[in-house]
Design a protein around this motif. Structure first.
Motif, PDB file in Angstrom:
ATOM      1  N   LYS A 185      52.263  52.026  63.344  1.00  0.00           N
ATOM      2  CA  LYS A 185      52.111  50.976  64.357  1.00  0.00           C
ATOM      3  C   LYS A 185      52.868  49.710  63.955  1.00  0.00           C
ATOM      4  O   LYS A 185      53.560  49.112  64.776  1.00  0.00           O
ATOM      5  N   ALA A 186      52.754  49.319  62.691  1.00  0.00           N
ATOM      6  CA  ALA A 186      53.447  48.112  62.229  1.00  0.00           C
ATOM      7  C   ALA A 186      54.961  48.252  62.395  1.00  0.00           C
ATOM      8  O   ALA A 186      55.630  47.322  62.867  1.00  0.00           O
ATOM      9  N   TYR A 187      55.506  49.410  62.032  1.00  0.00           N
ATOM     10  CA  TYR A 187      56.945  49.613  62.160  1.00  0.00           C
ATOM     11  C   TYR A 187      57.373  49.670  63.624  1.00  0.00           C
ATOM     12  O   TYR A 187      58.419  49.138  63.985  1.00  0.00           O
ATOM     13  N   GLY A 209      68.420  46.770  62.617  1.00  0.00           N
ATOM     14  CA  GLY A 209      67.028  46.515  62.284  1.00  0.00           C
ATOM     15  C   GLY A 209      66.079  47.319  63.142  1.00  0.00           C
ATOM     16  O   GLY A 209      65.110  47.911  62.651  1.00  0.00           O
ATOM     17  N   ARG A 210      66.369  47.366  64.432  1.00  0.00           N
ATOM     18  CA  ARG A 210      65.534  48.138  65.359  1.00  0.00           C
ATOM     19  C   ARG A 210      65.556  49.621  64.983  1.00  0.00           C
ATOM     20  O   ARG A 210      64.515  50.278  64.911  1.00  0.00           O
ATOM     21  N   LEU A 222      61.518  54.313  60.280  1.00  0.00           N
ATOM     22  CA  LEU A 222      60.358  54.195  59.394  1.00  0.00           C
ATOM     23  C   LEU A 222      59.081  54.631  60.121  1.00  0.00           C
ATOM     24  O   LEU A 222      58.248  55.339  59.545  1.00  0.00           O
ATOM     25  N   ALA A 223      58.939  54.227  61.378  1.00  0.00           N
ATOM     26  CA  ALA A 223      57.761  54.619  62.167  1.00  0.00           C
ATOM     27  C   ALA A 223      57.713  56.142  62.333  1.00  0.00           C
ATOM     28  O   ALA A 223      56.642  56.753  62.196  1.00  0.00           O
ATOM     29  N   GLU A 224      58.854  56.753  62.597  1.00  0.00           N
ATOM     30  CA  GLU A 224      58.908  58.214  62.743  1.00  0.00           C
ATOM     31  C   GLU A 224      58.521  58.914  61.445  1.00  0.00           C
ATOM     32  O   GLU A 224      57.806  59.922  61.462  1.00  0.00           O
ATOM     33  N   HIS A 250      54.190  61.904  58.231  1.00  0.00           N
ATOM     34  CA  HIS A 250      53.177  61.924  57.161  1.00  0.00           C
ATOM     35  C   HIS A 250      51.785  62.065  57.782  1.00  0.00           C
ATOM     36  O   HIS A 250      50.955  62.838  57.297  1.00  0.00           O
ATOM     37  N   PHE A 251      51.558  61.310  58.859  1.00  0.00           N
ATOM     38  CA  PHE A 251      50.272  61.357  59.559  1.00  0.00           C
ATOM     39  C   PHE A 251      49.997  62.773  60.065  1.00  0.00           C
ATOM     40  O   PHE A 251      48.880  63.288  59.920  1.00  0.00           O
TER      41      PHE A 251
END
Length: 160
Positions: free
Chosen positions: A110-112, A124-125, A131-133, A138-139
């Motif tokens: 969520k933060a990423y 950056g985007r 990173l979110a992916e 991992h989740f």
């Protein structure tokens, strides 16, 4: 309440990655089965990789205000395996470790994602989306482990 700057946000998520790496390293010491250990060791190394990349980004933002390229990384899981829960004598502790890890992975994703939506810089985007992916993968892996331990009494995961 004030909105954190990009640099402040990077420092926060960088610290989250350090904590995650430390937690996975500790988890690898608590489990008994060698492949369980490998899974947590791999997750620890992966989060350490994120920490190092975010540290490099932090330095770049401080120095020039620019983003760095982020090529991403694939989680190299051990082969698919099945361990009877009885082989892990402290199943409750294992479930607590996995639950805490799931929470941390979900928060990181969520933060990423939030950072990706706030960033106008293309690199950056892309970095924060990647990173979110990675955190989502991992989740998913940990969700598989949690579900199979709870419902089948075995420790399993799929290759995501």
């Amino acid at each position: 309440m004030s909105t954190p700057s990009l640099l402040d946000a990077v420092r926060i998520v960088k610290e989250n990655e350090r904590v995650a790496s430390d937690n996975y390293a500790e988890a690898s010491r608590k489990v008994d089965h060698s492949r369980s250990k490998v899974l947590f060791e791999q997750l620890s190394e992966f989060e350490q990789y994120h920490f190092e990349k975010l540290s490099a980004l932090e330095a770049s933002l401080e120095k020039s205000g620019g983003f760095i390229p982020y090529e991403g990384k694939e989680l190299k899981l051990p082969p698919i395996f099945e361990i009877r829960a009885a082989q892990e004598p402290d199943r409750k502790t294992i479930m607590q470790i996995i639950s805490a890890a799931l929470d941390l992975e979900e928060e990181s994703e969520k933060a990423y994602s939030d950072l990706a939506n706030r960033i106008s810089d293309k690199h950056g985007r892309e970095m924060f989306k990647r990173l979110a992916e990675e955190e989502h993968k991992h989740f998913q892996t940990l969700t598989d482990v949690y579900w199979t331990l709870t419902n089948l009494g075995t420790w399993q995961y799929s290759q995501t």
